[in-house]
Scaffold this active site. Structure first.
Site, short mmCIF file in Angstrom:
data_model
loop_
_atom_site.label_atom_id
_atom_site.label_comp_id
_atom_site.label_asym_id
_atom_site.label_seq_id
_atom_site.Cartn_x
_atom_site.Cartn_y
_atom_site.Cartn_z
N PRO A 1 35.37 -19.32 14.53
CA PRO A 1 36.53 -20.11 14.07
C PRO A 1 37.86 -19.60 14.62
O PRO A 1 38.81 -20.37 14.75
CB PRO A 1 36.48 -19.96 12.55
CG PRO A 1 35.45 -18.94 12.23
CD PRO A 1 34.60 -18.72 13.43
N THR A 2 37.95 -18.32 14.92
CA THR A 2 39.18 -17.69 15.45
C THR A 2 40.40 -17.96 14.57
O THR A 2 41.50 -18.18 15.07
CB THR A 2 39.48 -18.13 16.91
OG1 THR A 2 39.88 -19.51 16.94
CG2 THR A 2 38.28 -17.95 17.82
N GLY A 3 40.16 -17.90 13.26
CA GLY A 3 41.21 -18.20 12.29
C GLY A 3 42.48 -17.39 12.50
O GLY A 3 43.59 -17.94 12.45
N CYS B 1 30.89 -17.63 8.50
CA CYS B 1 31.34 -18.95 8.99
C CYS B 1 30.26 -19.68 9.77
O CYS B 1 30.49 -20.78 10.30
CB CYS B 1 32.61 -18.79 9.79
SG CYS B 1 33.91 -17.98 8.84
N GLY B 2 29.07 -19.11 9.87
CA GLY B 2 27.91 -19.83 10.38
C GLY B 2 27.68 -19.76 11.87
O GLY B 2 26.67 -20.22 12.37
N GLU B 3 28.64 -19.17 12.61
CA GLU B 3 28.50 -19.20 14.07
C GLU B 3 27.55 -18.13 14.61
O GLU B 3 27.18 -18.16 15.78
CB GLU B 3 29.87 -19.04 14.75
CG GLU B 3 30.53 -17.67 14.70
CD GLU B 3 31.28 -17.40 13.42
OE1 GLU B 3 31.07 -18.13 12.44
OE2 GLU B 3 32.09 -16.44 13.39
N ASN C 1 26.22 -15.25 9.60
CA ASN C 1 27.45 -14.64 9.07
C ASN C 1 28.22 -15.70 8.26
O ASN C 1 27.82 -16.87 8.23
CB ASN C 1 28.27 -14.10 10.24
CG ASN C 1 28.87 -15.22 11.06
OD1 ASN C 1 28.27 -16.28 11.20
ND2 ASN C 1 30.04 -15.00 11.60
N GLY D 1 32.39 -9.47 7.74
CA GLY D 1 31.85 -10.46 6.81
C GLY D 1 30.34 -10.32 6.76
O GLY D 1 29.71 -9.92 7.75
N ILE E 1 42.84 -14.79 15.20
CA ILE E 1 43.16 -14.43 16.59
C ILE E 1 43.72 -15.61 17.38
O ILE E 1 44.43 -15.41 18.36
CB ILE E 1 41.96 -13.78 17.32
CG1 ILE E 1 40.78 -14.73 17.43
CG2 ILE E 1 41.60 -12.46 16.66
CD1 ILE E 1 39.70 -14.23 18.39
N ALA F 1 32.84 -8.36 13.43
CA ALA F 1 33.16 -9.31 12.36
C ALA F 1 31.92 -9.76 11.60
O ALA F 1 32.04 -10.26 10.48
CB ALA F 1 33.87 -10.53 12.93
P1 ADP Z 1 39.29 -13.65 13.38
O1 ADP Z 1 40.12 -14.75 13.94
O2 ADP Z 1 40.00 -12.93 12.26
O3 ADP Z 1 38.78 -12.69 14.40
P2 ADP Z 1 37.29 -15.68 12.65
O4 ADP Z 1 38.10 -16.65 11.85
O5 ADP Z 1 36.93 -16.06 14.05
O6 ADP Z 1 38.00 -14.24 12.66
O7 ADP Z 1 35.97 -15.37 11.85
C1 ADP Z 1 34.90 -14.74 12.52
C2 ADP Z 1 34.03 -14.04 11.55
O8 ADP Z 1 34.74 -12.96 10.97
C3 ADP Z 1 33.57 -14.85 10.36
O9 ADP Z 1 32.51 -15.69 10.61
C4 ADP Z 1 33.19 -13.73 9.42
O10 ADP Z 1 31.94 -13.18 9.78
C5 ADP Z 1 34.29 -12.73 9.66
N1 ADP Z 1 35.42 -12.94 8.72
C6 ADP Z 1 36.41 -13.84 8.79
N2 ADP Z 1 37.24 -13.76 7.75
C7 ADP Z 1 36.79 -12.76 6.98
C8 ADP Z 1 37.20 -12.18 5.73
N3 ADP Z 1 38.25 -12.59 5.03
N4 ADP Z 1 36.45 -11.17 5.27
C9 ADP Z 1 35.38 -10.73 5.94
N5 ADP Z 1 34.96 -11.24 7.09
C10 ADP Z 1 35.63 -12.25 7.61
#
Ligand code: ADP
Length: 585
Positions: free
Chosen positions: A420-422, A271-273, A269, A116, A424, A87
């Site tokens: 952030p695990t937006g 989201c900063g983590e 990256n 990202g 997953i 990611a």
């Molecule tokens: P997920 O839940 O989809 O695995 P996260 O919300 O935990 O992802 O985000 C983790 C990282 O994934 C972010 O910090 C960024 O580096 C990458 N990422 C998240 N959303 C996007 C996006 N729309 N496009 C590209 N990279 C993304």
């Protein structure tokens, strides 16, 4: 797996692949595919067919029980032609036109694979500086930030998802004021988060109330001075207005990077983590803490340490395997990934663990438990990484690292991250046991959704099941909670639960920052005891009526408590807010 309706929809739209027979794989088949591809790596390290099958089954179980999920690209990329599984990426931006455009091209390729990208624009000469080759004047970092943004706008990922970026500029860059203002108009540069890289020298000047030097990166010349307070106030004011820029404490990040003997980190990256060196990448995965409470909702509730430890170890192995299974978008990235072998094991469902433990998010006990849980996960990840190093060897850059100096032979330069695990976290959620992202509190307990003209109540699964079990559930009561945007102060909700079901708006910014600090760990910890090696993604929520001074206090507290960065959001400060609750917005 027991998926919620929304998880099924998201999976079908973007994650489930077409099979050769033209039908779409099921969620279960997706997990099987991922487990198979990631376990197959074991062959490289001498595992027998039988052993590989056993590892595959363990990986499958991790996901099927919704105990752990890898980051989105691992789901979408495993076993595909692109095969990119990470990611997070950071690319260098050099101070010449060929370098600037080369990096922009590289970023486009990464976005195509679901990754990202983060960049520091700090090496670019300031606007108005000389350009010898064309005898012209340089346009500066902010203008190229806009160019990168436009490029991202033009290419959409997978037809639906736009690329995400982080743009960073050092606070001592001569264009810093322009950068701080660059997103004041919220319709601009929408494909970037921006952050200012704050140096120790700046913080010292701020504390002393003095000026600090601005430096032209082209030749290292001091071009002028600014009052640290003036810059800090502008930063805070803009963050109050729009949530941006965030800040990252760049010298602290480098001081605490276990691999700082061979690399300098300039950026993170999106989201900063994940702070990363140039061409650095990292694959992430997160444990669903909601699944690790014994005797939940009772006085005897406790963390299931044993199972948590086992899952943390298996997840660490999984993430180390991802590094070998990965197909990297650029040779420079492949090379670096195989040298530092960074992984980012994190958590989600923290809010739901706390409710089961009977602890309000804004309590001393919760903060202490957060630190304990993350330190424990780090410890288990470290044990597994050391065990892997015995068999597979330490990561190639290990010698001279902080691990090496501490006498710890490890397989991975960094082990832990809180993402952030937006998406997953949706996959980890069950109808009666939701999973909030990362370490965020629940955003709201009851949403009102407009579905085809009818107003529908959408009640948090945990809140609803407790209310039903204890017999105080009613649509009227849920409507009251929706209208208020919180259970606190709603008399029909038992007082105990009013307190325990803290939502992000109930929690003061100070508690938000303290929770982030509990997971991050402060300055000066030995490398094996810092809970998070990378960083923590977290939004510090403010009510709409918060003042500029309130935001300033949080920024200062972030520095005091040893955070690597901070992102704030004041309710209603951006026109198109995705989620809103009741009358508090
Ligand atoms: P997920 O839940 O989809 O695995 P996260 O919300 O935990 O992802 O985000 C983790 C990282 O994934 C972010 O910090 C960024 O580096 C990458 N990422 C998240 N959303 C996007 C996006 N729309 N496009 C590209 N990279 C993304």
């Amino acid at each position: 797996m027991e998926l919620t309706h929304i998880a099924k929809t998201v999976m079908e739209k973007r994650y489930l692949r077409m099979k050769e027979d033209g039908t779409r794989e099921t969620p279960d088949e997706m997990l099987r595919r991922v487990a198979r591809v990631i376990a197959a790596v074991e062959e490289k390290y001498g595992a027998s067919k039988k052993e590989i099958r056993a590892v595959e089954e363990r990986f499958y179980q991790l996901m099927d029980r919704q105990d752990f999920m890898p980051n989105s690209p691992t789901f979408t990329g495993a076993g595909t032609a692109l095969g990119q599984l990470s990611a997070c990426f950071v690319l260098p931006v050099g101070d010449s036109l060929p370098e600037i455009y080369e990096t922009m091209k590289q970023a486009a390729l990464i976005h195509q694979t679901g990754g990202g990208t983060g960049f520091a624009f700090s090496r670019l000469r300031p606007a108005g500086d000389v350009v010898r080759s064309s005898q012209g004047v340089a346009s500066g970092p902010v203008s190229f930030l806009r160019v990168y943004n436009a490029s991202t706008e033009a290419i959409k990922q997978g037809g639906t998802r736009r690329g995400a970026n982080m743009g960073i500029l050092r606070v001592d860059h001569p264009d810093i004021l322009q950068f701080i203002e660059s997103k004041a108009d919220i319709t601009q540069i929408t494909n970037f988060n921006i952050s200012v890289a704050i140096t120790d020298a700046f913080m010292e000047a701020l504390e002393k109330g003095t000026e600090y030097e601005l430096i032209n990166p082209r030749n290292g010349e001091v071009t002028g001075k600014l009052s640290a307070k003036l810059v800090w106030d502008k930063l805070v004011e803009n963050a109050w207005k729009t949530g941006e820029p965030g800040i990252v404490f760049i010298d602290r990040i480098n001081r605490r990077n276990p691999n700082n003997h061979v690399e300098v980190i300039e950026a993170t990256n999106p989201c900063g983590e994940q702070p990363l060196p140039p061409y650095g990448s990292c694959n992430l995965g997160s444990i669903n803490l909601a699944n690790f409470v014994k005797n939940p909702y009772t006085d005897r509730a406790e963390v299931d340490w044993e199972r948590l430890g086992e899952v943390a170890r298996t997840a660490t192995r999984f993430l180390d395997n991802v590094i070998d299974a990965n197909k990297y978008p650029l040779p420079q990235i492949a090379e670096k990934a195989l040298r530092d072998r960074r992984i980012g094991l994190g958590i989600m469902g923290w809010a739901e663990m706390l409710v089961q433990m009977g602890l309000p998010y804004d309590s001393e006990e919760a903060v202490a438990l957060g630190n304990r849980v993350m330190t424990f996960i780090k410890q288990k990840a470290l044990e597994e990484s050391m065990a892997l190093a015995e068999v597979r060897g330490p990561y190639p850059e290990w010698e001279g690292s902080q691990w090496h100096k501490a006498g710890l032979k490890v397989r991975n330069a960094t082990l832990t991250t809180v993402a952030p695990t937006g998406t997953i976290s949706l996959f980890a959620a069950r109808p009666d046991l939701p999973c909030s992202g990362g370490i965020e509190p629940k955003f709201a307990l009851v949403f009102t959704r407009n579905q085809a003209g009818a107003l529908m109540l959408d009640v948090d699964g945990q809140f609803a099941s407790i209310a039903r079990r204890e017999g105080w559930y009613s649509d009227e009561l849920m409507q009251q909670v929706a209208d208020r945007g919180t259970a606190r102060g709603v008399s029909g909700v038992p007082e105990k639960w009013q307190r325990i079901f803290a939502t992000s708006h109930d929690i003061t910014p100070e508690w938000h920052v303290r929770m982030q600090a509990a997971f991050q760990g402060g300055d000066g910890l030995p490398v094996d005891q810092q809970p998070v090696d990378a960083a923590v993604s977290k939004t510090i929520n403010f009510p709409h009526h918060a003042t500029v001074e309130d935001v300033g206090k949080s920024y200062a507290l972030a520095w005091q408590l040893g955070l690597k960065g901070i992102t704030v959001y004041r309710d209603g400060s951006r026109a198109s807010q995705v989620l809103t609750t009741g009358d508090k917005t």
